[in-house]
Write a protein that holds these residues in place. Structure first.
Motif, PDB file in Angstrom:
ATOM      1  N   ARG A  25       0.815  -1.212   0.000  1.00 35.79           N
ATOM      2  CA  ARG A  25       0.000   0.000   0.000  1.00 35.79           C
ATOM      3  C   ARG A  25       0.854   1.271   0.000  1.00 35.79           C
ATOM      4  NH1 ARG A  25      -2.385  -0.660   4.506  1.00 35.79           N
ATOM      5  NH2 ARG A  25      -1.341   1.010   5.629  1.00 35.79           N
ATOM      6  N   VAL A  26       1.971   1.270   0.743  1.00 36.58           N
ATOM      7  CA  VAL A  26       2.791   2.489   0.836  1.00 36.58           C
ATOM      8  C   VAL A  26       3.842   2.575  -0.273  1.00 36.58           C
ATOM      9  CG1 VAL A  26       2.437   2.788   3.317  1.00 36.58           C
ATOM     10  CG2 VAL A  26       4.428   1.480   2.508  1.00 36.58           C
ATOM     11  N   LEU A  27       3.947   1.531  -1.103  1.00 30.11           N
ATOM     12  CA  LEU A  27       4.902   1.528  -2.211  1.00 30.11           C
ATOM     13  C   LEU A  27       4.153   1.425  -3.537  1.00 30.11           C
ATOM     14  CD1 LEU A  27       7.546  -0.910  -0.715  1.00 30.11           C
ATOM     15  CD2 LEU A  27       7.953   1.494  -1.290  1.00 30.11           C
ATOM     16  N   PRO A  28       3.460   2.483  -3.962  1.00 30.74           N
ATOM     17  CA  PRO A  28       2.716   2.399  -5.223  1.00 30.74           C
ATOM     18  C   PRO A  28       3.660   2.139  -6.389  1.00 30.74           C
ATOM     19  CG  PRO A  28       2.802   4.671  -4.435  1.00 30.74           C
ATOM     20  CD  PRO A  28       3.388   3.809  -3.361  1.00 30.74           C
ATOM     21  N   GLY A  29       3.234   1.265  -7.279  1.00 29.79           N
ATOM     22  CA  GLY A  29       4.046   0.983  -8.462  1.00 29.79           C
ATOM     23  C   GLY A  29       4.810  -0.324  -8.393  1.00 29.79           C
ATOM     24  N   ILE A  30       4.931  -0.901  -7.188  1.00 23.95           N
ATOM     25  CA  ILE A  30       5.648  -2.176  -7.085  1.00 23.95           C
ATOM     26  C   ILE A  30       4.650  -3.317  -7.277  1.00 23.95           C
ATOM     27  CG2 ILE A  30       5.431  -2.427  -4.565  1.00 23.95           C
ATOM     28  CD1 ILE A  30       8.347  -3.541  -4.607  1.00 23.95           C
ATOM     29  N   SER A  31       5.028  -4.292  -8.077  1.00 24.65           N
ATOM     30  CA  SER A  31       4.142  -5.436  -8.287  1.00 24.65           C
ATOM     31  C   SER A  31       4.285  -6.408  -7.115  1.00 24.65           C
ATOM     32  CB  SER A  31       4.500  -6.154  -9.590  1.00 24.65           C
ATOM     33  OG  SER A  31       5.739  -6.839  -9.439  1.00 24.65           O
ATOM     34  N   THR A  32       3.299  -7.282  -6.978  1.00 22.06           N
ATOM     35  CA  THR A  32       3.337  -8.281  -5.909  1.00 22.06           C
ATOM     36  C   THR A  32       4.595  -9.129  -6.020  1.00 22.06           C
ATOM     37  OG1 THR A  32       0.933  -8.341  -5.831  1.00 22.06           O
ATOM     38  CG2 THR A  32       2.091 -10.237  -4.898  1.00 22.06           C
ATOM     39  N   GLU A  33       4.933  -9.544  -7.242  1.00 22.08           N
ATOM     40  CA  GLU A  33       6.114 -10.394  -7.435  1.00 22.08           C
ATOM     41  C   GLU A  33       7.410  -9.638  -7.147  1.00 22.08           C
ATOM     42  OE1 GLU A  33       8.245 -13.402  -7.433  1.00 22.08           O
ATOM     43  OE2 GLU A  33       6.080 -13.650  -7.616  1.00 22.08           O
ATOM     44  N   GLN A  34       7.499  -8.378  -7.559  1.00 27.11           N
ATOM     45  CA  GLN A  34       8.691  -7.575  -7.266  1.00 27.11           C
ATOM     46  C   GLN A  34       8.885  -7.423  -5.758  1.00 27.11           C
ATOM     47  OE1 GLN A  34       7.536  -4.045  -9.497  1.00 27.11           O
ATOM     48  NE2 GLN A  34       9.449  -4.135 -10.650  1.00 27.11           N
ATOM     49  N   LEU A  35       7.793  -7.124  -5.049  1.00 26.99           N
ATOM     50  CA  LEU A  35       7.890  -6.927  -3.599  1.00 26.99           C
ATOM     51  C   LEU A  35       8.286  -8.227  -2.919  1.00 26.99           C
ATOM     52  CD1 LEU A  35       7.657  -5.168  -1.108  1.00 26.99           C
ATOM     53  CD2 LEU A  35       5.180  -5.615  -1.097  1.00 26.99           C
ATOM     54  N   ARG A  36       7.657  -9.328  -3.303  1.00 21.02           N
ATOM     55  CA  ARG A  36       7.990 -10.624  -2.696  1.00 21.02           C
ATOM     56  C   ARG A  36       9.468 -10.964  -2.920  1.00 21.02           C
ATOM     57  NH1 ARG A  36       3.985 -13.323  -4.558  1.00 21.02           N
ATOM     58  NH2 ARG A  36       2.760 -13.128  -2.673  1.00 21.02           N
ATOM     59  N   SER A  37       9.923 -10.777  -4.151  1.00 18.23           N
ATOM     60  CA  SER A  37      11.312 -11.082  -4.493  1.00 18.23           C
ATOM     61  C   SER A  37      12.284 -10.191  -3.717  1.00 18.23           C
ATOM     62  CB  SER A  37      11.498 -10.892  -5.999  1.00 18.23           C
ATOM     63  OG  SER A  37      12.863 -10.916  -6.336  1.00 18.23           O
ATOM     64  N   ARG A  38      11.986  -8.900  -3.632  1.00 20.90           N
ATOM     65  CA  ARG A  38      12.872  -7.954  -2.947  1.00 20.90           C
ATOM     66  C   ARG A  38      12.919  -8.243  -1.449  1.00 20.90           C
ATOM     67  NH1 ARG A  38      17.303  -5.925  -2.985  1.00 20.90           N
ATOM     68  NH2 ARG A  38      17.097  -7.210  -4.785  1.00 20.90           N
ATOM     69  N   LEU A  39      11.766  -8.535  -0.829  1.00 14.78           N
ATOM     70  CA  LEU A  39      11.735  -8.846   0.602  1.00 14.78           C
ATOM     71  C   LEU A  39      12.528 -10.125   0.898  1.00 14.78           C
ATOM     72  CD1 LEU A  39       8.014  -7.991   1.452  1.00 14.78           C
ATOM     73  CD2 LEU A  39      10.052  -6.696   2.128  1.00 14.78           C
ATOM     74  N   ASN A  40      12.349 -11.138   0.055  1.00 11.26           N
ATOM     75  CA  ASN A  40      13.100 -12.387   0.247  1.00 11.26           C
ATOM     76  C   ASN A  40      14.601 -12.132   0.171  1.00 11.26           C
ATOM     77  OD1 ASN A  40      10.807 -13.933   0.594  1.00 11.26           O
ATOM     78  ND2 ASN A  40      10.695 -14.563  -1.549  1.00 11.26           N
ATOM     79  N   ARG A  41      15.007 -11.312  -0.788  1.00  9.71           N
ATOM     80  CA  ARG A  41      16.431 -11.007  -0.945  1.00  9.71           C
ATOM     81  C   ARG A  41      16.969 -10.225   0.258  1.00  9.71           C
ATOM     82  NH1 ARG A  41      20.816 -11.966  -4.463  1.00  9.71           N
ATOM     83  NH2 ARG A  41      22.448 -10.995  -3.247  1.00  9.71           N
ATOM     84  N   MET A  42      16.170  -9.263   0.758  1.00 18.31           N
ATOM     85  CA  MET A  42      16.598  -8.458   1.896  1.00 18.31           C
ATOM     86  C   MET A  42      16.685  -9.287   3.175  1.00 18.31           C
ATOM     87  SD  MET A  42      14.613  -4.884   1.028  1.00 18.31           S
ATOM     88  CE  MET A  42      15.292  -3.937   2.412  1.00 18.31           C
ATOM     89  N   VAL A  43      15.790 -10.274   3.313  1.00 22.32           N
ATOM     90  CA  VAL A  43      15.884 -11.196   4.456  1.00 22.32           C
ATOM     91  C   VAL A  43      17.163 -12.020   4.329  1.00 22.32           C
ATOM     92  CG1 VAL A  43      14.851 -13.239   5.543  1.00 22.32           C
ATOM     93  CG2 VAL A  43      13.395 -11.288   4.918  1.00 22.32           C
TER      94      VAL A  43
END
Length: 202
Positions: A25-43
């Protein structure tokens, strides 16, 4: 660090843990897959922790690690640069997320003498209100997204007034200040782009 979303995710987790849908919600423009991938990488890189809760529907919270918190001055420096060189009045159809600006504040170095708690209320276009608490201590500021009955001062106004107050003109005509006027004014002064420029020159 150089991809489009990493530092924005760090910025948007500065006030505490968030769920996946809240980050979306606070990151307009990011797709569900992009966010999932980025969070996994950051973890995997040790920048975030992931906490799973046994609830229905399943709940997962993401939170910054100390390693990620060390990036906050980078976020603050980019916010300073943007305020100094890239700020422009919003277009009539453009919405400015004042919360995103405030979430950059913990990365800024503030005057050592600034000490106190200020509750910030942003009245959004839809008519709802969002509250933030900025607590300044020894040149640093912490941010929480909540109300604060214990605050030393309160600053409230519509989104457009906050955009003007945080922009190059630093106009505060539509902001209402109650409580300790001195602390509120000092915090607004410290956040103004002009004040940032003077601090850099000094």
């Amino acid at each position: 660090m150089g991809d489009k979303w990493t530092l924005l995710i760090v910025r948007d987790l500065v006030a505490g843990p968030r769920r996946f849908v809240e980050l979306q919600r606070v990151l307009p423009g990011i797709s569900t897959e992009q966010l999932r991938s980025r969070l996994n990488r950051m973890v995997a890189d040790g920048l975030l922790t992931r906490q799973r809760y046994r609830e229905v529907p399943p709940r997962v919270d993401y939170e910054l690690t100390e390693r990620a918190r060390d990036l906050l001055p980078v976020v603050g420096a980019l916010a300073r640069w943007g305020a100094r060189w890239a700020w422009s009045p919003p277009r009539p159809d453009e919405s400015v997320d004042v919360g995103a600006i405030l979430r950059s504040v913990p990365g800024l170095a503030l005057p050592d003498g600034l000490d106190g708690m200020v509750e910030v209320t942003v009245v959004r276009r839809a008519g709802d209100m969002k509250r933030y608490v900025l607590t300044a201590r020894r040149g640093r500021v912490d941010l929480a997204e909540r109300s604060a009955p214990e605050a030393d001062a309160r600053i409230a106004g519509p989104e457009r007034a906050w955009v003007e107050a945080l922009g190059p003109d630093a106009s505060r005509t539509e902001l209402e200040i109650t409580g300790d006027q001195e602390i509120a004014e000092a915090l607004l002064e410290a956040l103004a782009p002009g004040a940032v420029r003077e601090a850099e020159v000094a």
